[in-house]
Design a protein around this motif. Structure first.
Motif, PDB file in Angstrom:
ATOM      1  N   ALA A  35      26.884  71.240  -2.365  1.00 58.17           N
ATOM      2  CA  ALA A  35      25.700  71.477  -1.545  1.00 58.17           C
ATOM      3  C   ALA A  35      24.714  72.388  -2.268  1.00 58.17           C
ATOM      4  O   ALA A  35      23.501  72.182  -2.216  1.00 58.17           O
ATOM      5  CB  ALA A  35      26.107  72.089  -0.196  1.00 58.17           C
ATOM      6  N   ARG A  75      26.776  74.340   6.543  1.00 55.97           N
ATOM      7  CA  ARG A  75      27.994  73.717   7.053  1.00 55.97           C
ATOM      8  C   ARG A  75      29.211  74.125   6.230  1.00 55.97           C
ATOM      9  O   ARG A  75      30.278  74.393   6.765  1.00 55.97           O
ATOM     10  CB  ARG A  75      27.848  72.210   7.048  1.00 55.97           C
ATOM     11  N   ALA A  76      29.048  74.193   4.902  1.00 53.64           N
ATOM     12  CA  ALA A  76      30.162  74.586   4.042  1.00 53.64           C
ATOM     13  C   ALA A  76      30.552  76.050   4.263  1.00 53.64           C
ATOM     14  O   ALA A  76      31.732  76.394   4.261  1.00 53.64           O
ATOM     15  CB  ALA A  76      29.815  74.354   2.582  1.00 53.64           C
ATOM     16  N   GLY A 118      23.861  71.379   4.259  1.00 56.10           N
ATOM     17  CA  GLY A 118      25.203  71.282   3.688  1.00 56.10           C
ATOM     18  C   GLY A 118      25.760  72.642   3.304  1.00 56.10           C
ATOM     19  O   GLY A 118      26.952  72.901   3.454  1.00 56.10           O
ATOM     20  N   ARG A 158      32.853  71.497  -1.601  1.00 54.43           N
ATOM     21  CA  ARG A 158      31.748  71.145  -0.696  1.00 54.43           C
ATOM     22  C   ARG A 158      30.600  72.134  -0.846  1.00 54.43           C
ATOM     23  O   ARG A 158      29.431  71.735  -0.907  1.00 54.43           O
ATOM     24  CB  ARG A 158      32.233  71.132   0.765  1.00 54.43           C
ATOM     25  N   LEU A 159      30.924  73.413  -0.927  1.00 54.04           N
ATOM     26  CA  LEU A 159      29.883  74.435  -1.072  1.00 54.04           C
ATOM     27  C   LEU A 159      29.145  74.281  -2.404  1.00 54.04           C
ATOM     28  O   LEU A 159      27.914  74.314  -2.445  1.00 54.04           O
ATOM     29  CB  LEU A 159      30.486  75.834  -0.959  1.00 54.04           C
ATOM     30  N   ALA A 199      36.992  73.070   0.270  1.00 55.17           N
ATOM     31  CA  ALA A 199      35.889  73.850   0.856  1.00 55.17           C
ATOM     32  C   ALA A 199      34.965  74.389  -0.238  1.00 55.17           C
ATOM     33  O   ALA A 199      33.737  74.360  -0.098  1.00 55.17           O
ATOM     34  CB  ALA A 199      36.445  74.996   1.693  1.00 55.17           C
ATOM     35  N   LYS A 200      35.538  74.876  -1.338  1.00 51.78           N
ATOM     36  CA  LYS A 200      34.723  75.383  -2.449  1.00 51.78           C
ATOM     37  C   LYS A 200      33.910  74.255  -3.075  1.00 51.78           C
ATOM     38  O   LYS A 200      32.749  74.436  -3.425  1.00 51.78           O
ATOM     39  CB  LYS A 200      35.601  76.021  -3.519  1.00 51.78           C
ATOM     40  N   GLY A 205      32.431  76.259   7.441  1.00 44.97           N
ATOM     41  CA  GLY A 205      33.686  75.543   7.405  1.00 44.97           C
ATOM     42  C   GLY A 205      33.687  74.231   8.177  1.00 44.97           C
ATOM     43  O   GLY A 205      34.735  73.768   8.617  1.00 44.97           O
TER      44      GLY A 205
END
Length: 79
Positions: A63, A74-75, A71, A59-60, A56-57, A78
């Protein structure tokens, strides 16, 4: 002895005439290494900056670095 008894005066000479200011506060300053210190709070600091990097981190962060607003949202949600 009067100079040595007064803690507000330096004791000693400079160079060959003595070992420098070695009395009280002056001794502390003579034998201390001064350095800059930054004081700040961690308010508003993003925990995503620090490891361990979960999926998750990652993806953030990807983005954020890519500038993908959708993005990022969304990140954060979740998805």
């Amino acid at each position: 002895m009067k100079q040595f008894a007064n803690p507000h005066l330096p004791f000693g000479g400079v160079g060959e005439s003595g070992i420098g200011a070695c009395h009280g506060k002056f001794s502390f300053e003579t034998f201390s290494h001064k350095k800059a210190v930054l004081y700040r709070s961690f308010a508003g600091d993003a925990p995503a900056r620090y490891p361990p990097y979960t999926p998750a981190k990652l993806r953030l962060l990807k983005a954020l670095l890519g500038g993908d607003i959708i993005g990022i949202i969304r990140a954060l949600l979740g998805w």
